[in-house]
Design a protein around this motif. Sequence first.
Motif, PDB file in Angstrom:
ATOM      1  N   GLN A   3      18.196  -1.247  14.116  1.00  0.00           N
ATOM      2  CA  GLN A   3      16.767  -1.003  14.309  1.00  0.00           C
ATOM      3  C   GLN A   3      16.114  -0.867  12.935  1.00  0.00           C
ATOM      4  OE1 GLN A   3      19.129   1.182  16.061  1.00  0.00           O
ATOM      5  NE2 GLN A   3      19.124  -0.527  17.506  1.00  0.00           N
ATOM      6  N   LEU A   4      14.972  -1.521  12.793  1.00  0.00           N
ATOM      7  CA  LEU A   4      14.216  -1.492  11.542  1.00  0.00           C
ATOM      8  C   LEU A   4      12.813  -0.984  11.821  1.00  0.00           C
ATOM      9  CD1 LEU A   4      15.243  -5.023  10.200  1.00  0.00           C
ATOM     10  CD2 LEU A   4      16.274  -2.829   9.616  1.00  0.00           C
ATOM     11  N   VAL A   5      12.385  -0.021  11.036  1.00  0.00           N
ATOM     12  CA  VAL A   5      11.055   0.545  11.209  1.00  0.00           C
ATOM     13  C   VAL A   5      10.339   0.514   9.862  1.00  0.00           C
ATOM     14  CG1 VAL A   5       9.691   2.549  11.873  1.00  0.00           C
ATOM     15  CG2 VAL A   5      11.826   2.022  13.083  1.00  0.00           C
ATOM     16  N   GLU A   6       9.238  -0.248   9.808  1.00  0.00           N
ATOM     17  CA  GLU A   6       8.462  -0.350   8.577  1.00  0.00           C
ATOM     18  C   GLU A   6       7.367   0.716   8.538  1.00  0.00           C
ATOM     19  OE1 GLU A   6       8.961  -4.830   9.826  1.00  0.00           O
ATOM     20  OE2 GLU A   6       8.439  -2.940  10.799  1.00  0.00           O
ATOM     21  N   SER A   7       6.959   1.024   7.325  1.00  0.00           N
ATOM     22  CA  SER A   7       5.810   1.907   7.114  1.00  0.00           C
ATOM     23  C   SER A   7       5.246   1.623   5.727  1.00  0.00           C
ATOM     24  CB  SER A   7       6.209   3.376   7.238  1.00  0.00           C
ATOM     25  OG  SER A   7       7.193   3.706   6.276  1.00  0.00           O
ATOM     26  N   GLY A   8       4.051   2.136   5.472  1.00  0.00           N
ATOM     27  CA  GLY A   8       3.478   2.039   4.142  1.00  0.00           C
ATOM     28  C   GLY A   8       2.369   1.030   3.976  1.00  0.00           C
ATOM     29  N   GLN A  13      -7.747  -2.228  -2.606  1.00  0.00           N
ATOM     30  CA  GLN A  13      -8.570  -3.172  -3.346  1.00  0.00           C
ATOM     31  C   GLN A  13      -7.696  -4.040  -4.237  1.00  0.00           C
ATOM     32  OE1 GLN A  13     -11.654  -0.876  -5.344  1.00  0.00           O
ATOM     33  NE2 GLN A  13     -13.038  -1.279  -3.642  1.00  0.00           N
ATOM     34  N   ALA A  14      -8.210  -5.199  -4.571  1.00  0.00           N
ATOM     35  CA  ALA A  14      -7.486  -6.120  -5.455  1.00  0.00           C
ATOM     36  C   ALA A  14      -7.121  -5.401  -6.748  1.00  0.00           C
ATOM     37  CB  ALA A  14      -8.334  -7.343  -5.732  1.00  0.00           C
ATOM     38  N   GLY A  15      -5.893  -5.648  -7.183  1.00  0.00           N
ATOM     39  CA  GLY A  15      -5.385  -4.981  -8.371  1.00  0.00           C
ATOM     40  C   GLY A  15      -4.619  -3.713  -8.077  1.00  0.00           C
ATOM     41  N   GLY A  16      -4.705  -3.252  -6.839  1.00  0.00           N
ATOM     42  CA  GLY A  16      -4.034  -2.016  -6.457  1.00  0.00           C
ATOM     43  C   GLY A  16      -2.578  -2.216  -6.099  1.00  0.00           C
ATOM     44  N   SER A  17      -1.943  -1.136  -5.643  1.00  0.00           N
ATOM     45  CA  SER A  17      -0.518  -1.148  -5.328  1.00  0.00           C
ATOM     46  C   SER A  17      -0.259  -0.501  -3.978  1.00  0.00           C
ATOM     47  CB  SER A  17       0.274  -0.380  -6.403  1.00  0.00           C
ATOM     48  OG  SER A  17       0.122  -0.962  -7.676  1.00  0.00           O
ATOM     49  N   LEU A  18       0.810  -0.930  -3.357  1.00  0.00           N
ATOM     50  CA  LEU A  18       1.321  -0.315  -2.141  1.00  0.00           C
ATOM     51  C   LEU A  18       2.841  -0.351  -2.187  1.00  0.00           C
ATOM     52  CD1 LEU A  18      -0.893  -1.833   0.723  1.00  0.00           C
ATOM     53  CD2 LEU A  18      -0.846   0.565   0.020  1.00  0.00           C
ATOM     54  N   ARG A  19       3.470   0.584  -1.514  1.00  0.00           N
ATOM     55  CA  ARG A  19       4.918   0.547  -1.354  1.00  0.00           C
ATOM     56  C   ARG A  19       5.257   0.572   0.132  1.00  0.00           C
ATOM     57  NH1 ARG A  19       9.789   4.649  -3.183  1.00  0.00           N
ATOM     58  NH2 ARG A  19       8.940   5.877  -1.447  1.00  0.00           N
ATOM     59  N   LEU A  20       5.917  -0.465   0.559  1.00  0.00           N
ATOM     60  CA  LEU A  20       6.380  -0.548   1.937  1.00  0.00           C
ATOM     61  C   LEU A  20       7.798  -0.002   2.034  1.00  0.00           C
ATOM     62  CD1 LEU A  20       5.161  -4.146   2.886  1.00  0.00           C
ATOM     63  CD2 LEU A  20       3.895  -1.998   2.918  1.00  0.00           C
TER      64      LEU A  20
END
Length: 126
Positions: A3-8, A13-20
């Motif tokens: 089982q795989l569960v994503e989050s994040g 805005q352009a230039g920003g960051s996210l961590r999944l």
Amino acid sequence: QVQLVESGGGSVQAGGSLRLSCAASGYTFDTTWMAWFRQAPGLAREGVAALYTPGGRTYYVDSVKGRFTISRDNAKNTVYLQMNSLNAEDTAMYYCSAGRIRYDVRWREPNEYNYWGQGTQVTVSS
């Protein structure tokens, strides 16, 4: 079964960051390959990054090289996708996947993966 569960996911805005994050549970011995795919409306699912877990080798599609980093925390059975310098073309549903691949040149082929998460939306505004 795995089982795989994503989050994040989210909006940035352009230039920003996210961590999944992708938390794996179940028969995780069947996850020698972990990958992130994305799919924008009307487009095919695209392999973005992959990790061959026994050796730690990573793979990236050209469009994200230098901006995205895939990594794994073995103790937590979690795979991450750090995304920096995001742009509007990165907007998509992002999916975590896992499986075994015989030939690494096929890491971008969705059919090579046995397990999929439900997806997390990433929206980048310009």
